[in-house]
Design an enzyme around this catalytic site. Structure first.
Site, mmCIF file in Angstrom:
data_model
loop_
_atom_site.group_PDB
_atom_site.id
_atom_site.type_symbol
_atom_site.label_atom_id
_atom_site.label_comp_id
_atom_site.label_asym_id
_atom_site.label_seq_id
_atom_site.Cartn_x
_atom_site.Cartn_y
_atom_site.Cartn_z
ATOM 1 N N LEU A 174 -15.473 2.748 10.130
ATOM 2 C CA LEU A 174 -15.188 3.989 10.856
ATOM 3 C C LEU A 174 -13.725 3.998 11.278
ATOM 4 O O LEU A 174 -13.360 3.387 12.284
ATOM 5 C CB LEU A 174 -16.098 4.100 12.092
ATOM 6 C CG LEU A 174 -17.601 3.895 11.849
ATOM 7 C CD1 LEU A 174 -18.365 3.986 13.164
ATOM 8 C CD2 LEU A 174 -18.139 4.897 10.839
ATOM 9 N N ARG B 87 -11.828 15.156 7.763
ATOM 10 C CA ARG B 87 -12.631 15.517 6.584
ATOM 11 C C ARG B 87 -14.059 15.842 6.980
ATOM 12 O O ARG B 87 -14.627 15.180 7.860
ATOM 13 C CB ARG B 87 -12.655 14.364 5.572
ATOM 14 C CG ARG B 87 -11.369 14.202 4.817
ATOM 15 C CD ARG B 87 -11.379 12.946 3.965
ATOM 16 N NE ARG B 87 -10.394 11.994 4.434
ATOM 17 C CZ ARG B 87 -10.335 10.712 4.071
ATOM 18 N NH1 ARG B 87 -11.214 10.229 3.235
ATOM 19 N NH2 ARG B 87 -9.394 9.927 4.542
ATOM 20 N N GLU C 21 -7.904 -5.633 5.301
ATOM 21 C CA GLU C 21 -7.783 -5.262 3.890
ATOM 22 C C GLU C 21 -6.607 -5.974 3.233
ATOM 23 O O GLU C 21 -6.676 -6.336 2.059
ATOM 24 C CB GLU C 21 -7.651 -3.743 3.762
ATOM 25 C CG GLU C 21 -8.972 -3.045 4.063
ATOM 26 C CD GLU C 21 -8.867 -1.534 4.139
ATOM 27 O OE1 GLU C 21 -8.455 -1.036 5.204
ATOM 28 O OE2 GLU C 21 -9.177 -0.867 3.151
ATOM 29 N N HIS D 90 -12.930 2.579 0.112
ATOM 30 C CA HIS D 90 -12.916 1.541 1.166
ATOM 31 C C HIS D 90 -13.629 0.267 0.698
ATOM 32 O O HIS D 90 -14.075 -0.543 1.519
ATOM 33 C CB HIS D 90 -13.644 1.987 2.453
ATOM 34 C CG HIS D 90 -12.973 3.084 3.222
ATOM 35 N ND1 HIS D 90 -13.686 3.963 4.005
ATOM 36 C CD2 HIS D 90 -11.676 3.442 3.339
ATOM 37 C CE1 HIS D 90 -12.858 4.819 4.578
ATOM 38 N NE2 HIS D 90 -11.620 4.520 4.185
ATOM 39 N N ASN E 190 0.876 -1.171 0.000
ATOM 40 C CA ASN E 190 0.000 0.000 0.000
ATOM 41 C C ASN E 190 0.911 1.218 0.000
ATOM 42 O O ASN E 190 1.477 1.589 1.021
ATOM 43 C CB ASN E 190 -0.889 -0.033 1.252
ATOM 44 C CG ASN E 190 -1.884 1.113 1.279
ATOM 45 O OD1 ASN E 190 -1.829 2.025 0.443
ATOM 46 N ND2 ASN E 190 -2.777 1.075 2.248
ATOM 47 N N ASP F 196 -8.127 12.053 17.093
ATOM 48 C CA ASP F 196 -8.130 10.682 17.614
ATOM 49 C C ASP F 196 -9.268 10.566 18.628
ATOM 50 O O ASP F 196 -9.393 11.394 19.534
ATOM 51 C CB ASP F 196 -6.778 10.372 18.262
ATOM 52 C CG ASP F 196 -6.670 8.896 18.601
ATOM 53 O OD1 ASP F 196 -7.498 8.401 19.396
ATOM 54 O OD2 ASP F 196 -5.763 8.239 18.068
ATOM 55 N N ARG G 288 -2.635 -2.045 -3.453
ATOM 56 C CA ARG G 288 -3.867 -1.295 -3.219
ATOM 57 C C ARG G 288 -3.857 -0.066 -4.135
ATOM 58 O O ARG G 288 -2.898 0.704 -4.128
ATOM 59 C CB ARG G 288 -3.938 -0.852 -1.765
ATOM 60 C CG ARG G 288 -5.160 -0.040 -1.481
ATOM 61 C CD ARG G 288 -5.236 0.365 -0.025
ATOM 62 N NE ARG G 288 -6.524 0.978 0.233
ATOM 63 C CZ ARG G 288 -6.668 2.132 0.888
ATOM 64 N NH1 ARG G 288 -5.629 2.772 1.368
ATOM 65 N NH2 ARG G 288 -7.860 2.632 1.085
#
Ligand code: AMP
Length: 408
Positions: A216, A248, A391, A187, A17, A289, A98
């Site tokens: 999430l 975002r 993933e 995603h 990735n 966070d 990816r």
């Protein structure tokens, strides 16, 4: 001298990735899920980079200048040589990359050739922060590992076949067509993995299940999946639309942009920076966070409380909307950093939805979940689960399927 890999008889896949200043990698055996090695190269292009390589249960850290991705990948391959596992003995059947944006072209993984490289390059305007570094990773890895097939696994592929009513923005058709403006989602690898894993966990055919997946993490997205196929998702032409995220904004009235551009002196780059990096939980509370956010809420910080409320409100709104899109709902699955670890968010997002058959057992919900866990009470109409995403494993499996190495 490297130690031979213990599982040398199994086929492995190297998953890469490649981000703008980092390379994340994992050497995984898809059949057994065994991770033979994993690691991260960070701060590529900065005066001092950081490299972490985990293998044989030990973590090796190095600090050294990593000028570019080619150098970064050379360092990684050097660590495999020095510390192991030996890639020559690991039966690497493919390198899985990816790639964020596969546009309207890719509904599944693709064996990398010159056409695929050109497509990823051409799709860069739709994912300017992601596709260029993804492509750099592919180019460099193909040079350094020329004897292994390389496979691109697209984050958008699971959503390529969304119903037209969900994929189409209500803007002038000619403009949208000419400039490829539509919902691509993101995603997708995670949404596909989790929605299919849910069926296996519940022992039900995926064709029978209607599921809402809530991915999430620092980025966040929701999807509605009917019978294993995505029918709606919250990320749009880019990963900016939809849920409130770490930094975002998610959804907002597009006229906010006209206003800030015309009346507040914001350039297009300023607006990009505002919505992608200075908004979301961070923009509202100063931290991105969730552990820090909850600490602030506990201390009575009003901005942090509002940030959490806005986040949960948006989530609940999407759950209601996707329930309506699906018509019947069987499963809600939480995944990714916040979804797997944050019981306050999980309980808060579903609070007040009992009339829809959505309930959370607070005892089952409590704490972080590193294993799949049902958190709804027995007999609830909608089964609510936490399903840790993986993933890398999903990319490795798809890469192996493409190269036809079989699943012995
Ligand atoms: P991801 O993008 O999936 O790696 O998720 C990263 C995010 O997960 C972090 O920014 C945190 O907000 C959140 N996170 C990680 N660990 C925890 C935890 N123990 N409790 C709450 N949130 C967490």
């Amino acid at each position: 001298m490297s130690t031979p890999t213990p599982a040398a008889a199994h086929t492995s896949v190297l998953v890469i990735n490649s981000g703008s200043s980092s390379i994340k990698y994992q050497l995984v055996i898809p059949d057994t899920h065994e991770v033979l090695a994993s690691g991260l190269v960070e701060r590529i292009g900065e005066p001092v980079g950081a490299v972490k390589h985990v293998a044989h249960g030990e973590t090796t850290r190095r600090e050294l200048p990593v000028t570019d991705h080619a150098e970064g990948l050379r360092v990684v391959l050097g660590l495999f040589d020095e510390i192991g596992p030996d890639l020559g003995q690991a039966h690497v059947a493919a390198v899985g990359h990816r790639v964020v944006q596969g546009g309207a072209r890719y509904s599944g993984p693709a064996l990398v050739d010159e056409d695929v490289v050109r497509d990823i390059d051409e799709l860069s305007p739709l994912a300017p922060l992601h596709n260029p570094p993804n492509l750099t990773g592919i180019r460099v890895a193909r040079e350094l590992l020329p004897d292994v097939p390389h496979v691109a696994v697209f984050d958008t592929a699971f959503f390529r076949d969304l119903p037209a009513a969900a994929a189409t923005y209500a803007v002038d058709t000619e403009v949208a067509t000419t400039h490829q403006v539509r919902r691509y989602g993101a995603h997708g690898t995670s949404h596909q993995y989790v929605s299919h894993k849910v069926a296996r966990l519940l022992g039900r055919p995926v064709e029978e299940l209607n599921t809402i997946v809530l991915h999430l993490g620092n980025g966040a997205s929701a999807s509605a999946v009917r019978g294993g196929r995505a029918v709606e998702t919250s990320m749009g032409m880019t990963p900016l639309e939809g849920l409130v995220m770490g930094t975002r904004s998610g959804d907002l009235d597009p006229a906010v942009l006209f206003h800030l551009y015309r009346n507040a002196g914001f350039s297009v780059d300023d607006l990009d920076d505002l919505l992608n990096r200075r908004s979301g939980i961070k923009g509202l509370s100063g931290v991105n966070d969730f552990r820090e956010l909850h600490d602030l809420v506990e201390q009575g910080d009003a901005a942090a409380r509002l940030a959490l409320d806005v986040y949960l409100h948006r989530l609940r709104k999407y759950i209601g909307a996707y329930y309506a899109v699906l018509g019947r709902l069987d499963v809600i699955a939480f995944t990714a950093g916040v979804g797997e670890n944050d019981d306050i968010v999980r309980a808060g997002a579903l609070a007040g939805l009992e009339a829809l058959g959505i309930e959370v057992d607070l005892g089952r919900n409590a704490g972080r979940k590193s294993e799949p866990t049902v958190i709804s009470p027995d007999g609830a109409r909608v089964t609510v689960l936490v399903v840790p995403t993986n993933e890398e494993l999903a990319i490795a499996r798809q890469a192996l399927e493409v190269v036809g190495a079989g699943r012995a």
